[in-house]
Structures are given as C-alpha cells and as structure tokens.
Design an enzyme around this catalytic site. Structure first.
Site, PDB file in Angstrom:
ATOM      1  N   THR A  39      -1.188 -75.392 -96.942  1.00  0.00           N
ATOM      2  CA  THR A  39      -0.578 -75.777 -98.215  1.00  0.00           C
ATOM      3  C   THR A  39      -0.031 -74.536 -98.914  1.00  0.00           C
ATOM      4  O   THR A  39       1.089 -74.537 -99.427  1.00  0.00           O
ATOM      5  CB  THR A  39      -1.642 -76.443 -99.117  1.00  0.00           C
ATOM      6  OG1 THR A  39      -2.203 -77.546 -98.424  1.00  0.00           O
ATOM      7  CG2 THR A  39      -1.047 -76.909-100.425  1.00  0.00           C
ATOM      8  N   LYS A  49       6.117 -70.000-106.200  1.00  0.00           N
ATOM      9  CA  LYS A  49       6.387 -68.678-106.804  1.00  0.00           C
ATOM     10  C   LYS A  49       7.791 -68.196-106.487  1.00  0.00           C
ATOM     11  O   LYS A  49       8.397 -67.462-107.262  1.00  0.00           O
ATOM     12  CB  LYS A  49       5.341 -67.650-106.360  1.00  0.00           C
ATOM     13  CG  LYS A  49       4.215 -67.530-107.359  1.00  0.00           C
ATOM     14  CD  LYS A  49       3.132 -68.577-107.250  1.00  0.00           C
ATOM     15  CE  LYS A  49       3.196 -69.782-108.079  1.00  0.00           C
ATOM     16  NZ  LYS A  49       2.048 -70.691-107.851  1.00  0.00           N
ATOM     17  N   GLY A 180      -2.183 -79.993-115.753  1.00  0.00           N
ATOM     18  CA  GLY A 180      -3.002 -78.911-115.205  1.00  0.00           C
ATOM     19  C   GLY A 180      -2.100 -77.792-114.700  1.00  0.00           C
ATOM     20  O   GLY A 180      -0.920 -77.723-115.057  1.00  0.00           O
ATOM     21  N   VAL A 181      -2.672 -76.942-113.854  1.00  0.00           N
ATOM     22  CA  VAL A 181      -1.930 -75.759-113.403  1.00  0.00           C
ATOM     23  C   VAL A 181      -0.641 -76.157-112.677  1.00  0.00           C
ATOM     24  O   VAL A 181       0.446 -75.659-112.993  1.00  0.00           O
ATOM     25  CB  VAL A 181      -2.819 -74.893-112.480  1.00  0.00           C
ATOM     26  CG1 VAL A 181      -2.030 -73.724-111.933  1.00  0.00           C
ATOM     27  CG2 VAL A 181      -4.041 -74.398-113.248  1.00  0.00           C
ATOM     28  N   HIS A 438       0.865 -44.749-120.611  1.00  0.00           N
ATOM     29  CA  HIS A 438       1.741 -45.210-121.687  1.00  0.00           C
ATOM     30  C   HIS A 438       3.190 -45.001-121.254  1.00  0.00           C
ATOM     31  O   HIS A 438       3.498 -43.977-120.656  1.00  0.00           O
ATOM     32  CB  HIS A 438       1.470 -44.402-122.954  1.00  0.00           C
ATOM     33  CG  HIS A 438       2.396 -44.758-124.072  1.00  0.00           C
ATOM     34  ND1 HIS A 438       2.285 -45.941-124.772  1.00  0.00           N
ATOM     35  CD2 HIS A 438       3.470 -44.103-124.588  1.00  0.00           C
ATOM     36  CE1 HIS A 438       3.241 -45.978-125.695  1.00  0.00           C
ATOM     37  NE2 HIS A 438       3.972 -44.877-125.597  1.00  0.00           N
TER      38      HIS A 438
HETATM   39  P1  FAD Z   1      -4.780 -75.788 -96.774  1.00  0.00           P
HETATM   40  O1  FAD Z   1      -3.933 -74.683 -97.249  1.00  0.00           O
HETATM   41  O2  FAD Z   1      -4.531 -77.141 -97.316  1.00  0.00           O
HETATM   42  O3  FAD Z   1      -4.647 -75.795 -95.205  1.00  0.00           O
HETATM   43  C1  FAD Z   1      -5.260 -76.767 -94.404  1.00  0.00           C
HETATM   44  C2  FAD Z   1      -4.522 -76.861 -93.089  1.00  0.00           C
HETATM   45  O4  FAD Z   1      -5.252 -77.724 -92.214  1.00  0.00           O
HETATM   46  C3  FAD Z   1      -3.139 -77.457 -93.200  1.00  0.00           C
HETATM   47  O5  FAD Z   1      -2.202 -76.605 -92.583  1.00  0.00           O
HETATM   48  C4  FAD Z   1      -3.240 -78.787 -92.457  1.00  0.00           C
HETATM   49  O6  FAD Z   1      -2.026 -79.104 -91.761  1.00  0.00           O
HETATM   50  C5  FAD Z   1      -4.349 -78.511 -91.486  1.00  0.00           C
HETATM   51  N1  FAD Z   1      -5.089 -79.695 -91.042  1.00  0.00           N
HETATM   52  C6  FAD Z   1      -5.595 -80.689 -91.800  1.00  0.00           C
HETATM   53  N2  FAD Z   1      -6.288 -81.551 -91.031  1.00  0.00           N
HETATM   54  C7  FAD Z   1      -6.234 -81.076 -89.765  1.00  0.00           C
HETATM   55  C8  FAD Z   1      -6.778 -81.524 -88.534  1.00  0.00           C
HETATM   56  N3  FAD Z   1      -7.558 -82.608 -88.447  1.00  0.00           N
HETATM   57  N4  FAD Z   1      -6.523 -80.793 -87.434  1.00  0.00           N
HETATM   58  C9  FAD Z   1      -5.743 -79.678 -87.498  1.00  0.00           C
HETATM   59  N5  FAD Z   1      -5.221 -79.221 -88.637  1.00  0.00           N
HETATM   60  C10 FAD Z   1      -5.466 -79.908 -89.761  1.00  0.00           C
HETATM   61  N6  FAD Z   1      -3.573 -71.341-105.025  1.00  0.00           N
HETATM   62  C11 FAD Z   1      -3.542 -70.062-105.447  1.00  0.00           C
HETATM   63  O7  FAD Z   1      -4.488 -69.313-105.221  1.00  0.00           O
HETATM   64  N7  FAD Z   1      -2.447 -69.561-106.115  1.00  0.00           N
HETATM   65  C12 FAD Z   1      -1.358 -70.330-106.390  1.00  0.00           C
HETATM   66  O8  FAD Z   1      -0.394 -69.863-106.995  1.00  0.00           O
HETATM   67  C13 FAD Z   1      -1.379 -71.681-105.938  1.00  0.00           C
HETATM   68  N8  FAD Z   1      -0.313 -72.484-106.171  1.00  0.00           N
HETATM   69  C14 FAD Z   1      -0.333 -73.761-105.694  1.00  0.00           C
HETATM   70  C15 FAD Z   1       0.770 -74.577-105.944  1.00  0.00           C
HETATM   71  C16 FAD Z   1       0.782 -75.869-105.469  1.00  0.00           C
HETATM   72  C17 FAD Z   1       2.000 -76.736-105.726  1.00  0.00           C
HETATM   73  C18 FAD Z   1      -0.320 -76.363-104.716  1.00  0.00           C
HETATM   74  C19 FAD Z   1      -0.309 -77.771-104.177  1.00  0.00           C
HETATM   75  C20 FAD Z   1      -1.426 -75.573-104.489  1.00  0.00           C
HETATM   76  C21 FAD Z   1      -1.447 -74.270-104.969  1.00  0.00           C
HETATM   77  N9  FAD Z   1      -2.558 -73.427-104.772  1.00  0.00           N
HETATM   78  C22 FAD Z   1      -2.526 -72.157-105.244  1.00  0.00           C
HETATM   79  C23 FAD Z   1      -3.769 -73.916-104.064  1.00  0.00           C
HETATM   80  C24 FAD Z   1      -3.784 -73.433-102.616  1.00  0.00           C
HETATM   81  O9  FAD Z   1      -2.589 -73.789-101.970  1.00  0.00           O
HETATM   82  C25 FAD Z   1      -4.987 -74.018-101.893  1.00  0.00           C
HETATM   83  O10 FAD Z   1      -6.163 -73.741-102.624  1.00  0.00           O
HETATM   84  C26 FAD Z   1      -5.129 -73.437-100.501  1.00  0.00           C
HETATM   85  O11 FAD Z   1      -3.971 -73.670 -99.723  1.00  0.00           O
HETATM   86  C27 FAD Z   1      -6.348 -74.029 -99.780  1.00  0.00           C
HETATM   87  O12 FAD Z   1      -6.449 -73.451 -98.527  1.00  0.00           O
HETATM   88  P2  FAD Z   1      -7.177 -74.203 -97.309  1.00  0.00           P
HETATM   89  O13 FAD Z   1      -7.082 -73.266 -96.154  1.00  0.00           O
HETATM   90  O14 FAD Z   1      -8.477 -74.689 -97.742  1.00  0.00           O
HETATM   91  O15 FAD Z   1      -6.316 -75.514 -97.030  1.00  0.00           O
END
Ligand code: FAD
Length: 459
Positions: A39, A49, A180-181, A438
C-alpha cells in the site's frame, strides 16, 4: 529445502523484514500477490506525497507575487500531474526489486495461504500453485480501505483512496467522508487543484486524535483554504445519479458532489489466508494480536504491519518487521510504541510524537507546556509560511520531554529531532541548551523548549 522465513506480503513490513533477514543470513522468500512496496509505495504514502509535492509547486506559483515574481496563471495539466506520481512510484518499486536481487531474496508472485505452521501454499495468476516449507512464517498482508456497503461504493463515483489516485480528470466537487489523516491529505490536494471540497466527519472535530489546539488551528486553516467542514454528523443516505452523488447528513442537510471519497478506516487482510488451518486467532476487527516480539499465539508464526492494528504507519510496519526477524534469528528485540512520529501532509503539515497535553491530563500528569509560534521565526517569515506552532509537553518533576506537536512548515522533518529527544529521555532544558542554527525552522523547537521554563527569547 525449507526456508528459514517465508513472508506473506511485500509492503513496508514484509519487504523490510526480508532485507533484514537476508542481512542476517536467513534463506527467505517473499510471497506477494501484487507489486512489491504494498500500500505504502503503490497506493499510499508515496503517491499521495508525490501529489502533495505537486500542490506545493502550484501554491508556490500562486503565491509568487508576494515574492515579486509574476508567474502568470498556472495551468494544471491533470493527466501529467497524475503521471508524475506514477513515475515516482515506479522508480521506488524498481528500487525495491533491485534491493531484493542484491540480497538474493526470492520473490514469488501469487497469493499465499498457510496450510500448516510450517507450510505455505502459493496460488499463482496462471492457475498453478506451489507449496513451500517454512521454519517460520511472517504475516504481512496489510490492509485495504474499509467501505460501508450502503454507501454505493463503485470505484467511479464513490471512491476509496485506491481509486482516487487513478483519476484522469479532477472533480469539480469532491465530498470526503472521514476527516482523519487520509481524508485531510486528499482534501488539501484536491482543494489546491481547484475542486470544491467538503469533509464530513462524525466526531466533533477533524483530526480528532491530535493535540486539540492543533486540530482547532487546522480547522481554521482548512476553512481558509476553502474547504467546507461538516463535523459532528454522520451520513443518513447516499444517492447516486448520473451527475454525481447526493448525500443526506444526519442533520438533514443534503450535499451534492461529482465524486465522493470514503476514508473511514482500513480493513485487515486476514481472511482467506489460512489462519484457521494453523490456529492463529483474530481480534474483533479481524486484526491479528501479537506480543512485543511480534509473535502470534503460534510460536513460529509472526505478524507485522497494519494487520496487527497497533499503529497503521509504514515506519511502524518496517520496525515490526525488523523486530520479528531479529527474534527469529535469536536476537531479543521488543517493539516499543511510545516514540512513533506521526505526520499529516496537509497544508501546513502536522507532526507529533509522544503524548499530547490532553493525554497527560488523562494520565494524571500535571505536565508543563512550552509553545512557540512560527510567526516569530525568521526563516518561516522569509519563506512566507509562518502559520502554526511547536508545542512541547514536559514532565513537571524530571523536565523530561514527554511529547511534541508541530503544526507548520516542514513539521514532518522537524519532528525527527523531537522523536530523538523523547527517545533519549532528553529534558526541555537540554533541548533548549542545544545551539540551533540560525535562521532555521528548527529554532522554533529550541524556543518551545525554552518556553517550557518561561524563558523563550523571541516571545
Ligand atoms: P501493506 O503495505 O498493505 O502491504 C501488504 C502487501 O501484502 C500488499 O502488497 C498486498 O498485495 C500483499 N498481500 C495481501 N494479501 C496477500 C496474500 N494472501 N498473499 C500475498 N500477498 C498478499 N503511512 C505512513 O507512514 N506515512 C504516510 O504518509 C502514509 N500515507 C498513506 C496514505 C494513504 C492514502 C494510505 C491508504 C495509507 C498511508 N499510510 C501512510 C499507511 C501505510 O501505507 C501502511 O501503514 C503500510 O503500507 C502498512 O504496511 P504493511 O506492510 O503492513 O501492509
């Protein structure tokens, strides 16, 4: 041969975990059904961004007369504006693929599912499937936008953050459900691009999780940017027509808009991944509970990132990924969530770390506060961005800095110093006694620390 670690999901949790595992010499595989980066890179942090940076250029051009420059009337080429974001994303995804090659990390494109505590099935796009053995498994499957089924979500008129990033035309009017954010970041982007933006928020204020004074200021500044706020009300009915959407609020008021963005939270990707096969239990919202070492109830199965529902931020997911891998590899690493910087890329930016004044009150701490406005900072005035403040909350007895909130230019960068101060247990006196260059925006942090003891120089 069994892998030491198989990771489901290649977002900022999963891909960082994989690199740490490779650094520590583990044989590791990442199963990703879509694109590496998750994500964050593809639909979250980075594309938003890239758009925010585009609006900063636009704002700069619009304000150029203030600097004695006549830049004319900037014209937005929306498709190119959006395409630039795709180029930034592509570059970073390529970068992760390069890092994976460099570290010899195996990646399989497919949907992973746990069959047993030591085996994972991968279903591929071509219909074939593969089984791999794993000594340890890390679940990093992340989250997706939550949608209320009665709001007519269709991905075109009623959108989530996923689809709004792929628009080919800028809506003339945009209704955002959820202040929210994510909702506030998109509000800032689309208002700057010229859309008529309305935010509906069920809580009494937008950004209800941040310092109350900061939230009040952001409400005022959003209104100044032409964003309409409807707070303290939910939605009664959504009706879609040919020319957009009509929404009836609980107050009875009706709002019409070309498009509606639903940004009311995230759902956890924990269904269909075989948790029942291995006995990993989920919580009420579908999240996976973990201990401080990122272990689920099953010892060799770990969970990291958004699925854990701790703090839904990319840097938290990455830190959890590192912690999980280090524990697997025999090190003892525990997650501590007390010092996590939280940034909102609105205009101006908002950033915070540690506790707010309200939290101190709730915890029964008679905290001291020091505040300093950017209006009194030379560099902020020179840049024409003097709205906002730095507020420091310190312990009344030890003087240790417990929390910092910043509203203002480059707040997301300035918060790093505050995070280090809280992490190292620095006192307000120590921060105030550190010479700051500064003229810089960081002087506001030093002066706020001085203000904790009532001896700020410039106010
Ligand atoms: P994810 O990034 O969701 O990745 C999970 C991955 O698992 C995905 O690629 C998916 O395809 C894969 N997947 C899912 N199920 C399976 C499966 N069964 N088998 C194989 N693959 C699978 N956070 C910040 O810190 N700063 C920011 O500025 C920020 N801006 C954001 C803006 C938006 C619009 C959004 C929606 C979120 C934002 N976030 C931000 C939050 C941030 O994107 C998430 O907290 C972060 O991506 C979470 O990481 P993750 O690895 O847990 O999951």
């Amino acid at each position: 041969m069994a892998y030491k670690i198989v990771i489901l999901g290649g977002g900022p949790g999963g891909y960082v975990a994989a690199i740490r595992a490779a650094q520590l010499g583990a044989k590791v595989m990442v199963v990703e059904k879509d694109r590496l980066g998750g994500t964050c890179l593809n639909r979250g942090c980075i594309p938003t961004k890239a758009l925010v940076s585009g609006t900063e250029v636009l704002r700069g051009l619009r304000n150029s007369r203030e600097f004695g420059i006549d830049a004319g009337n900037p014209v937005i080429d929306f498709p190119r504006f959006m395409k630039r974001k795709d180029q930034v994303v592509q570059r970073l995804v390529t970068g992760i693929n390069y890092l994976f090659k460099k570290h010899k990390i195996e990646t399989v494109k497919g949907t992973g599912k746990l069959l047993s505590p030591n085996s994972v099935q991968i279903d591929k796009e071509d219909g074939s499937s593969e089984k791999v053995q794993a000594e340890n498994i890390i679940i990093a499957t992340g989250s997706r936008p939550a949608v209320n089924p009665s709001w007519g979500y269709d991905g075109t008129t009623v959108l989530t953050s996923d689809e709004i990033l792929n628009l080919t035309e800028c809506p003339k009017s945009l209704l955002i459900i959820g202040g929210g954010v994510i909702g506030c970041e998109f509000a800032g982007i689309f208002a700057e691009l010229g859309a008529e933006v309305t935010i509906v928020e069920i809580m009494p204020s937008i950004l209800s999780g941040i310092d109350k004074e900061a939230a009040r200021l952001m409400q005022t500044l959003f209104k100044k940017q032409g964003i309409t706020l409807k707070t303290g009300t939910g939605i009664q009915q959504v009706t879609k027509g040919q020319d957009g959407v009509a929404v009836t609020l609980e107050t009875g008021e009706e709002i019409r808009a070309d498009q509606m963005l639903v940004s009311v939270g995230r759902a956890f990707n924990t269904e269909g991944i075989g948790l029942d096969n291995v006995g990993v239990k989920t919580g009420l919202k579908g999240e996976i509970p973990v201990n401080s070492r990122m272990q689920t109830g099953v010892g060799n199965i770990y969970a990291i990132g958004d699925v854990t529902n701790k703090i839904q931020l990319a840097h938290v997911a990455s830190a959890q990924g590192i912690a999980a891998v280090e524990n697997i590899m025999g090190m003892e690493t525990e997650m501590d969530y007390t010092v996590v910087p939280n940034c909102i890329f609105s205009y101006p930016e908002v950033a915070s770390v540690g506790i707010t004044g309200q939290m101190a009150e709730e915890q029964g701490i008679a905290a001291k506060a020091g505040k300093f406005p950017f209006m009194a900072v030379g560099r902020a005035l020179a840049a024409g961005q003097a709205e906002g403040f730095v507020k420091i909350i310190a312990d009344p007895v030890t003087d240790k800095i417990l929390g910092v909130t910043i509203v203002g230019p480059h707040a997301s960068d300035l918060i790093a110093e505050a995070a280090l101060a809280v992490k190292l247990g620095a006192t307000a006196a120590q921060l105030a006694g550190t010479i700051h260059a500064h003229p810089t925006l960081a002087e506001a942090v030093m002066e706020a620390a001085e203000a904790v003891h009532g001896r700020s120089i410039h106010i």
